[in-house]
Write a protein that holds these residues in place. Structure first.
Motif, short mmCIF file in Angstrom:
data_model
loop_
_atom_site.label_atom_id
_atom_site.label_comp_id
_atom_site.label_asym_id
_atom_site.label_seq_id
_atom_site.Cartn_x
_atom_site.Cartn_y
_atom_site.Cartn_z
N VAL A 189 -20.22 -40.59 2.30
CA VAL A 189 -19.53 -39.30 2.23
C VAL A 189 -18.22 -39.42 1.45
O VAL A 189 -17.93 -38.60 0.58
N THR A 190 -17.42 -40.45 1.73
CA THR A 190 -16.12 -40.57 1.07
C THR A 190 -16.24 -40.89 -0.41
O THR A 190 -15.29 -40.67 -1.16
N ARG A 191 -17.37 -41.38 -0.85
CA ARG A 191 -17.59 -41.65 -2.27
C ARG A 191 -17.94 -40.38 -3.05
O ARG A 191 -17.91 -40.37 -4.26
N ARG A 234 -17.17 -35.68 17.32
CA ARG A 234 -15.99 -36.55 17.40
C ARG A 234 -14.91 -36.17 16.40
O ARG A 234 -13.83 -36.75 16.39
N GLY A 235 -15.21 -35.21 15.52
CA GLY A 235 -14.22 -34.77 14.53
C GLY A 235 -14.10 -35.67 13.31
O GLY A 235 -13.12 -35.60 12.58
N LEU A 236 -15.12 -36.52 13.08
CA LEU A 236 -15.07 -37.44 11.94
C LEU A 236 -15.59 -36.79 10.66
O LEU A 236 -15.16 -37.16 9.56
N ILE A 237 -16.54 -35.89 10.80
CA ILE A 237 -17.10 -35.17 9.66
C ILE A 237 -17.34 -33.72 10.04
O ILE A 237 -17.38 -33.38 11.22
N VAL A 271 -22.30 -32.74 4.33
CA VAL A 271 -21.38 -33.32 5.29
C VAL A 271 -20.11 -33.74 4.54
O VAL A 271 -20.18 -34.24 3.42
N ARG A 272 -18.97 -33.48 5.15
CA ARG A 272 -17.68 -33.76 4.53
C ARG A 272 -16.83 -34.54 5.52
O ARG A 272 -16.79 -34.21 6.71
N ALA A 273 -16.14 -35.54 5.03
CA ALA A 273 -15.23 -36.30 5.88
C ALA A 273 -14.04 -35.43 6.24
O ALA A 273 -13.46 -34.77 5.38
#
Length: 149
Positions: A44-46, A78-81, A95-97
Motif C-alpha cells: 500500500v505505501t508503495r 485498527r485504524g491502519l488502513i 486500500v489506503r494507509a
C-alpha cells in the motif's frame, strides 16, 4: 538434464536458509504491527498516495484471498488502513494507509531493514545480486537481472 539429487539438496538448503533467516528477523514484528500487516502496508505505501487495489495487495501476499480480506478488515478496524470502492472497478476495492498505519510501517520498516541487511551481510553485493536473480528465476520471473532499488 538436472541432477535430481543436487536439485533436492539445493531445494532443502534454500528452504532451510529461508526458514532460519525468517526466524532470526521475525522478532521485528509485534503487537505494533504483525508481519502480515507489514506485508499489506508494504504494498500500500508503495502506491500513489499510499493507495493500492485490494487485488494487488492479495497478489503480493502468501495467504489466500479470503484471509487477506479478513486481515484487511482487521487493519481497517485498527485504524491502519482505510478501504473504499475502486471507482475504476465496480467489484474492486482500494486500500489506503492511514497516517497511523504509515507511521507504524515506517517504524517497523526501519528496524526490519536493518535486521535484514545485518543478516544478509554474510554475502557480498555480487552474491546478493546473484541470489536475487536466481530466486527471481525460480519464481518464474521473466525479469531476472533487472535493476532493483
Amino acid at each position: 538434464m538436472t541432477d535430481r539429487r543436487l536439485a533436492i539438496d539445493a531445494w532443502e538448503s534454500l528452504f532451510r536458509a529461508q526458514h532460519e533467516v525468517f526466524e532470526q528477523i521475525n522478532g521485528d514484528f509485534d503487537d505494533t504491527l504483525s508481519q502480515a500487516e507489514y506485508d499489506v502496508l508494504l504494498t500500500v505505501t508503495r502506491g500513489i498516495d499510499q493507495t493500492a487495489r485490494l487485488r494487488d495487495v492479495t497478489a503480493n501476499m502468501l495467504i489466500s484471498q479470503p484471509s487477506v480480506s479478513r486481515l484487511v478488515d482487521r487493519m481497517v478496524a485498527r485504524g491502519l488502513i482505510a478501504k473504499c470502492a475502486d471507482p475504476d472497478d465496480g467489484r474492486g476495492s482500494l486500500v489506503r494507509a492511514t497516517d497511523e498505519g504509515a507511521a507504524r510501517f515506517r517504524q517497523v520498516a526501519t528496524a526490519h531493514g536493518r535486521a535484514i541487511a545485518a543478516r544478509m551481510a554474510v554475502l557480498s553485493d555480487e552474491e546478493l545480486a546473484h541470489l536475487r536473480d536466481l530466486t527471481a528465476k525460480l519464481r518464474g520471473s521473466s525479469d531476472a537481472g533487472y535493476p532493483h532499488r
